[in-house]
Write a protein that holds these residues in place. Structure first.
Motif, PDB file in Angstrom:
ATOM      1  N   PHE A   1     -43.667  27.244  46.534  1.00 40.41           N
ATOM      2  CA  PHE A   1     -43.469  28.486  45.792  1.00 40.41           C
ATOM      3  C   PHE A   1     -44.657  28.709  44.859  1.00 40.41           C
ATOM      4  O   PHE A   1     -44.860  27.961  43.908  1.00 40.41           O
ATOM      5  N   LYS A   2     -45.433  29.740  45.138  1.00 46.49           N
ATOM      6  CA  LYS A   2     -46.668  29.997  44.385  1.00 46.49           C
ATOM      7  C   LYS A   2     -46.424  30.334  42.921  1.00 46.49           C
ATOM      8  O   LYS A   2     -47.231  30.023  42.065  1.00 46.49           O
ATOM      9  N   GLU A   3     -45.308  30.961  42.638  1.00 42.20           N
ATOM     10  CA  GLU A   3     -45.011  31.434  41.281  1.00 42.20           C
ATOM     11  C   GLU A   3     -44.211  30.415  40.461  1.00 42.20           C
ATOM     12  O   GLU A   3     -43.640  30.754  39.439  1.00 42.20           O
ATOM     13  N   LYS A   4     -44.181  29.169  40.892  1.00 37.27           N
ATOM     14  CA  LYS A   4     -43.354  28.146  40.247  1.00 37.27           C
ATOM     15  C   LYS A   4     -43.666  28.001  38.760  1.00 37.27           C
ATOM     16  O   LYS A   4     -42.756  27.989  37.929  1.00 37.27           O
ATOM     17  N   ASN A   5     -44.926  27.907  38.411  1.00 34.00           N
ATOM     18  CA  ASN A   5     -45.303  27.725  37.003  1.00 34.00           C
ATOM     19  C   ASN A   5     -44.937  28.937  36.159  1.00 34.00           C
ATOM     20  O   ASN A   5     -44.507  28.796  35.014  1.00 34.00           O
ATOM     21  N   VAL A   6     -45.079  30.114  36.727  1.00 35.55           N
ATOM     22  CA  VAL A   6     -44.701  31.341  36.024  1.00 35.55           C
ATOM     23  C   VAL A   6     -43.190  31.352  35.802  1.00 35.55           C
ATOM     24  O   VAL A   6     -42.715  31.680  34.717  1.00 35.55           O
ATOM     25  N   LEU A   7     -42.439  30.958  36.823  1.00 38.46           N
ATOM     26  CA  LEU A   7     -40.988  30.914  36.721  1.00 38.46           C
ATOM     27  C   LEU A   7     -40.538  29.946  35.631  1.00 38.46           C
ATOM     28  O   LEU A   7     -39.691  30.286  34.800  1.00 38.46           O
ATOM     29  N   LEU A   8     -41.111  28.758  35.602  1.00 34.95           N
ATOM     30  CA  LEU A   8     -40.765  27.765  34.590  1.00 34.95           C
ATOM     31  C   LEU A   8     -41.119  28.246  33.186  1.00 34.95           C
ATOM     32  O   LEU A   8     -40.343  28.079  32.245  1.00 34.95           O
ATOM     33  N   LYS A   9     -42.277  28.880  33.056  1.00 32.39           N
ATOM     34  CA  LYS A   9     -42.699  29.394  31.748  1.00 32.39           C
ATOM     35  C   LYS A   9     -41.772  30.522  31.286  1.00 32.39           C
ATOM     36  O   LYS A   9     -41.368  30.567  30.125  1.00 32.39           O
ATOM     37  N   GLU A  10     -41.415  31.411  32.199  1.00 33.33           N
ATOM     38  CA  GLU A  10     -40.561  32.543  31.849  1.00 33.33           C
ATOM     39  C   GLU A  10     -39.162  32.089  31.427  1.00 33.33           C
ATOM     40  O   GLU A  10     -38.633  32.592  30.435  1.00 33.33           O
ATOM     41  N   ILE A  11     -38.567  31.147  32.151  1.00 34.90           N
ATOM     42  CA  ILE A  11     -37.227  30.710  31.771  1.00 34.90           C
ATOM     43  C   ILE A  11     -37.268  29.993  30.428  1.00 34.90           C
ATOM     44  O   ILE A  11     -36.357  30.136  29.619  1.00 34.90           O
ATOM     45  N   ASN A  12     -38.331  29.258  30.161  1.00 35.49           N
ATOM     46  CA  ASN A  12     -38.454  28.613  28.845  1.00 35.49           C
ATOM     47  C   ASN A  12     -38.599  29.648  27.735  1.00 35.49           C
ATOM     48  O   ASN A  12     -38.019  29.483  26.656  1.00 35.49           O
ATOM     49  N   ASN A  13     -39.349  30.708  27.994  1.00 38.84           N
ATOM     50  CA  ASN A  13     -39.484  31.786  27.012  1.00 38.84           C
ATOM     51  C   ASN A  13     -38.141  32.464  26.747  1.00 38.84           C
ATOM     52  O   ASN A  13     -37.792  32.746  25.595  1.00 38.84           O
TER      53      ASN A  13
ATOM     54  N   ALA B   1     -28.826  30.612  30.178  1.00 34.68           N
ATOM     55  CA  ALA B   1     -30.276  30.489  30.374  1.00 34.68           C
ATOM     56  C   ALA B   1     -30.685  29.021  30.402  1.00 34.68           C
ATOM     57  O   ALA B   1     -31.519  28.616  31.220  1.00 34.68           O
ATOM     58  N   ARG B   2     -30.086  28.210  29.518  1.00 32.55           N
ATOM     59  CA  ARG B   2     -30.393  26.774  29.518  1.00 32.55           C
ATOM     60  C   ARG B   2     -29.931  26.118  30.813  1.00 32.55           C
ATOM     61  O   ARG B   2     -30.617  25.261  31.362  1.00 32.55           O
ATOM     62  N   GLU B   3     -28.784  26.548  31.335  1.00 34.91           N
ATOM     63  CA  GLU B   3     -28.311  26.008  32.604  1.00 34.91           C
ATOM     64  C   GLU B   3     -29.239  26.417  33.749  1.00 34.91           C
ATOM     65  O   GLU B   3     -29.551  25.615  34.631  1.00 34.91           O
ATOM     66  N   THR B   4     -29.688  27.654  33.724  1.00 36.98           N
ATOM     67  CA  THR B   4     -30.635  28.124  34.741  1.00 36.98           C
ATOM     68  C   THR B   4     -31.925  27.313  34.683  1.00 36.98           C
ATOM     69  O   THR B   4     -32.456  26.905  35.718  1.00 36.98           O
ATOM     70  N   ALA B   5     -32.416  27.058  33.470  1.00 32.50           N
ATOM     71  CA  ALA B   5     -33.625  26.241  33.305  1.00 32.50           C
ATOM     72  C   ALA B   5     -33.408  24.844  33.876  1.00 32.50           C
ATOM     73  O   ALA B   5     -34.291  24.293  34.539  1.00 32.50           O
ATOM     74  N   TYR B   6     -32.234  24.280  33.638  1.00 35.19           N
ATOM     75  CA  TYR B   6     -31.913  22.951  34.164  1.00 35.19           C
ATOM     76  C   TYR B   6     -32.014  22.941  35.685  1.00 35.19           C
ATOM     77  O   TYR B   6     -32.636  22.056  36.277  1.00 35.19           O
ATOM     78  N   TRP B   7     -31.399  23.942  36.321  1.00 37.00           N
ATOM     79  CA  TRP B   7     -31.397  23.970  37.779  1.00 37.00           C
ATOM     80  C   TRP B   7     -32.792  24.225  38.349  1.00 37.00           C
ATOM     81  O   TRP B   7     -33.166  23.655  39.375  1.00 37.00           O
ATOM     82  N   ILE B   8     -33.571  25.059  37.689  1.00 33.85           N
ATOM     83  CA  ILE B   8     -34.936  25.306  38.153  1.00 33.85           C
ATOM     84  C   ILE B   8     -35.757  24.021  38.044  1.00 33.85           C
ATOM     85  O   ILE B   8     -36.512  23.673  38.968  1.00 33.85           O
TER      86      ILE B   8
ATOM     87  N   VAL C   1     -35.126  31.158  27.169  1.00 32.17           N
ATOM     88  CA  VAL C   1     -34.289  30.211  26.422  1.00 32.17           C
ATOM     89  C   VAL C   1     -34.681  30.214  24.952  1.00 32.17           C
ATOM     90  O   VAL C   1     -33.808  30.267  24.063  1.00 32.17           O
ATOM     91  N   ASN C   2     -35.966  30.175  24.659  1.00 28.86           N
ATOM     92  CA  ASN C   2     -36.432  30.166  23.267  1.00 28.86           C
ATOM     93  C   ASN C   2     -36.036  31.432  22.523  1.00 28.86           C
ATOM     94  O   ASN C   2     -35.590  31.377  21.371  1.00 28.86           O
ATOM     95  N   ILE C   3     -36.170  32.569  23.155  1.00 25.45           N
ATOM     96  CA  ILE C   3     -35.819  33.837  22.526  1.00 25.45           C
ATOM     97  C   ILE C   3     -34.322  33.887  22.226  1.00 25.45           C
ATOM     98  O   ILE C   3     -33.908  34.231  21.113  1.00 25.45           O
TER      99      ILE C   3
END
Length: 59
Positions: free
Chosen positions: A30-42, A11-18, A44-46
């Protein structure tokens, strides 16, 4: 526990690439960019919290 640790690392690697794609401008249209970034951070945190809890319980 090891599978959760691997999932956390992936998940951390995916976040890095995003984030890299975002910094390069590739995600600008990409319209959903902010949602994507927020979701991958969530995610990773979980996963990080799960791994930390499993490590604490193992000790």
């Amino acid at each position: 526990m090891s599978k959760m640790s691997i999932a956390s690392k992936e998940a951390r690697e995916t976040a890095y690439w995003i984030k890299l794609l975002d910094a390069s401008g590739y995600l600008d249209g990409f319209k959903e960019k902010n949602v994507l970034l927020k979701e991958i951070n969530n995610i990773v945190n979980i996963l990080t919290r799960i791994v930390k809890t499993l490590n604490e319980d193992a000790n």
